[in-house]
Scaffold this motif. Sequence first.
Motif, PDB file in Angstrom:
ATOM      1  N   ALA A  64       0.835  -1.205   0.000  1.00  0.00           N
ATOM      2  CA  ALA A  64       0.000   0.000   0.000  1.00  0.00           C
ATOM      3  C   ALA A  64       0.869   1.254   0.000  1.00  0.00           C
ATOM      4  CB  ALA A  64      -0.931  -0.012   1.208  1.00  0.00           C
ATOM      5  N   SER A  65       1.943   1.226   0.767  1.00  0.00           N
ATOM      6  CA  SER A  65       2.839   2.373   0.837  1.00  0.00           C
ATOM      7  C   SER A  65       3.506   2.632  -0.511  1.00  0.00           C
ATOM      8  CB  SER A  65       3.906   2.125   1.911  1.00  0.00           C
ATOM      9  OG  SER A  65       4.888   3.137   1.904  1.00  0.00           O
ATOM     10  N   GLU A  66       3.971   1.559  -1.186  1.00  0.00           N
ATOM     11  CA  GLU A  66       4.616   1.712  -2.483  1.00  0.00           C
ATOM     12  C   GLU A  66       3.649   2.198  -3.549  1.00  0.00           C
ATOM     13  OE1 GLU A  66       8.170   1.064  -3.694  1.00  0.00           O
ATOM     14  OE2 GLU A  66       7.866   2.021  -1.759  1.00  0.00           O
ATOM     15  N   ARG A  67       2.428   1.719  -3.510  1.00  0.00           N
ATOM     16  CA  ARG A  67       1.441   2.181  -4.500  1.00  0.00           C
ATOM     17  C   ARG A  67       1.178   3.679  -4.342  1.00  0.00           C
ATOM     18  NH1 ARG A  67      -0.972  -3.065  -3.527  1.00  0.00           N
ATOM     19  NH2 ARG A  67      -2.352  -2.176  -1.942  1.00  0.00           N
ATOM     20  N   ARG A  68       1.140   4.141  -3.111  1.00  0.00           N
ATOM     21  CA  ARG A  68       0.956   5.588  -2.891  1.00  0.00           C
ATOM     22  C   ARG A  68       2.193   6.358  -3.316  1.00  0.00           C
ATOM     23  NH1 ARG A  68      -1.265   3.787   1.999  1.00  0.00           N
ATOM     24  NH2 ARG A  68       0.706   4.263   3.071  1.00  0.00           N
ATOM     25  N   ARG A  69       3.365   5.854  -2.965  1.00  0.00           N
ATOM     26  CA  ARG A  69       4.599   6.568  -3.268  1.00  0.00           C
ATOM     27  C   ARG A  69       4.815   6.732  -4.766  1.00  0.00           C
ATOM     28  NH1 ARG A  69       9.804   5.569  -4.638  1.00  0.00           N
ATOM     29  NH2 ARG A  69       9.424   3.319  -4.815  1.00  0.00           N
ATOM     30  N   GLN A  70       4.438   5.730  -5.533  1.00  0.00           N
ATOM     31  CA  GLN A  70       4.697   5.759  -6.962  1.00  0.00           C
ATOM     32  C   GLN A  70       3.552   6.350  -7.785  1.00  0.00           C
ATOM     33  OE1 GLN A  70       6.291   2.105  -8.616  1.00  0.00           O
ATOM     34  NE2 GLN A  70       7.106   1.469  -6.639  1.00  0.00           N
ATOM     35  N   ASN A  71       2.439   6.637  -7.163  1.00  0.00           N
ATOM     36  CA  ASN A  71       1.264   7.129  -7.893  1.00  0.00           C
ATOM     37  C   ASN A  71       1.521   8.531  -8.442  1.00  0.00           C
ATOM     38  OD1 ASN A  71      -1.266   8.141  -8.707  1.00  0.00           O
ATOM     39  ND2 ASN A  71      -2.325   6.840  -7.227  1.00  0.00           N
ATOM     40  N   ARG A  72       1.657   8.648  -9.750  1.00  0.00           N
ATOM     41  CA  ARG A  72       1.986   9.933 -10.371  1.00  0.00           C
ATOM     42  C   ARG A  72       0.878  10.963 -10.199  1.00  0.00           C
ATOM     43  NH1 ARG A  72       6.137   7.395 -10.388  1.00  0.00           N
ATOM     44  NH2 ARG A  72       7.805   7.562 -11.931  1.00  0.00           N
ATOM     45  N   ASP A  73      -0.355  10.527 -10.004  1.00  0.00           N
ATOM     46  CA  ASP A  73      -1.453  11.476  -9.813  1.00  0.00           C
ATOM     47  C   ASP A  73      -1.345  12.212  -8.480  1.00  0.00           C
ATOM     48  OD1 ASP A  73      -2.445  10.738 -12.235  1.00  0.00           O
ATOM     49  OD2 ASP A  73      -4.006   9.414 -11.433  1.00  0.00           O
ATOM     50  N   LEU A  74      -0.527  11.686  -7.564  1.00  0.00           N
ATOM     51  CA  LEU A  74      -0.361  12.323  -6.259  1.00  0.00           C
ATOM     52  C   LEU A  74       0.864  13.230  -6.215  1.00  0.00           C
ATOM     53  CD1 LEU A  74      -1.210   9.285  -3.929  1.00  0.00           C
ATOM     54  CD2 LEU A  74      -2.742  11.057  -4.812  1.00  0.00           C
ATOM     55  N   PHE A  75       1.629  13.293  -7.305  1.00  0.00           N
ATOM     56  CA  PHE A  75       2.810  14.155  -7.338  1.00  0.00           C
ATOM     57  C   PHE A  75       2.394  15.612  -7.491  1.00  0.00           C
ATOM     58  CE2 PHE A  75       6.257  10.996  -8.979  1.00  0.00           C
ATOM     59  CZ  PHE A  75       5.951  10.152  -7.916  1.00  0.00           C
ATOM     60  N   ASP A  76       3.107  16.486  -6.825  1.00  0.00           N
ATOM     61  CA  ASP A  76       2.865  17.923  -6.935  1.00  0.00           C
ATOM     62  C   ASP A  76       3.774  18.486  -8.026  1.00  0.00           C
ATOM     63  OD1 ASP A  76       2.799  20.711  -6.669  1.00  0.00           O
ATOM     64  OD2 ASP A  76       2.452  20.610  -4.513  1.00  0.00           O
ATOM     65  N   PRO A  77       3.225  18.959  -9.144  1.00  0.00           N
ATOM     66  CA  PRO A  77       4.084  19.444 -10.239  1.00  0.00           C
ATOM     67  C   PRO A  77       4.887  20.677  -9.868  1.00  0.00           C
ATOM     68  CG  PRO A  77       1.777  19.961 -10.660  1.00  0.00           C
ATOM     69  CD  PRO A  77       1.794  19.068  -9.465  1.00  0.00           C
ATOM     70  N   GLU A  78       4.432  21.437  -8.869  1.00  0.00           N
ATOM     71  CA  GLU A  78       5.176  22.624  -8.446  1.00  0.00           C
ATOM     72  C   GLU A  78       6.389  22.241  -7.598  1.00  0.00           C
ATOM     73  OE1 GLU A  78       4.712  25.649  -9.465  1.00  0.00           O
ATOM     74  OE2 GLU A  78       2.931  25.159 -10.637  1.00  0.00           O
ATOM     75  N   LYS A  79       6.192  21.285  -6.697  1.00  0.00           N
ATOM     76  CA  LYS A  79       7.262  20.882  -5.792  1.00  0.00           C
ATOM     77  C   LYS A  79       8.156  19.786  -6.363  1.00  0.00           C
ATOM     78  CE  LYS A  79       4.555  21.943  -1.625  1.00  0.00           C
ATOM     79  NZ  LYS A  79       3.983  21.377  -0.380  1.00  0.00           N
TER      80      LYS A  79
END
Length: 333
Positions: free
Chosen positions: A77-92
């Motif tokens: 579950a942790s890896e799926r969240r970490r790698q999920n590109r939809d959760l990345f902040d494009p500004e940061k």
Amino acid sequence: MTKLGLATFLMLTTAFVLVPQSAMAQSGDRTMPMRTLDGQPDVSGIFTFRTLTPFQRPRQFEGRENLSAEEAAVFEASERRRQNRDLFDPEKGASGYAPRSEGGVLSYNEFWYERGIELTADKRTSLVIDPPDGRLPPRVQRPPDPEREQLTQAEAIARRYDSYENRGLGDRCIMFSKSGPPIRSGAYNNNLMIFQTPGHVVILTEQARQARLIPIEDTPKLPFGQLAGVSRAHWEGETLVIETTQFRGQQNAGTVTDMRLVERLTRLDPDTVAYEYTVTDPAVYTAPYTVMMPFRRTDGPIFEYACHEGNIGLYGILAGARNLERLGRELRP
């Protein structure tokens, strides 16, 4: 169709045409041990090799070969969240992507990824099984080559934009690490097809559509190296062993020309083929290392891999660099 694509097509077509269809057909009986019509162990099929199991053992799991079911569920579950590109902040920026203020641009969104979603069935903490610590051996430390031009980091970055020949093989749509050999799990296109004839085995990867046509006999080898090396196979009981040498070098994870690769494919059950390989590369690593991961049966077909970096993106990379030079602006990695 490109020359490379035409060559692959003709090679595969010739294999189908010259071998009698009755010999190429695989046994429809899925009971173990599975056999081809000519009596050989059957390792054929369409498979996925995607997995969340790390290639090397993370430091947090040092000394632990396997996780419990509960620990595995938490890690997955942790890896799926970490790698999920939809959760990345494009500004940061995140996970290898620089902040936008530094010129960073995020890649595809999560829809386009097909990475693994779970660990291997035995909940291993690494695909590397030898050395026992689950990590690659130390790299060979060599003094700088006095005959080789020494570049600063800025010079090396700028050199990458001088010519298509200075770009990696992936940028040029020639070869990718997932296609192998050896085969490695990645972000997408983790699929392949294996089919057998009495005298050959063919491994066709989805990414880059790379087909390895491997004789199952000790036939004379080519007098020159190839990007994917030169392979010959033989049977050891239920296991198909593929030995590959004569690599041209630098094509896959920093390998060099004297690398020796031994791959082993063993049918475990109707839905699984164990894929194990050992790399011996004394010019790069201080010891051999061995990796094991499952090929799991999946419903086909595998799809055409249309690589646009080579026919669109690569032009944009070089044209963009020339424009920045005209404007007197700095080239970025």
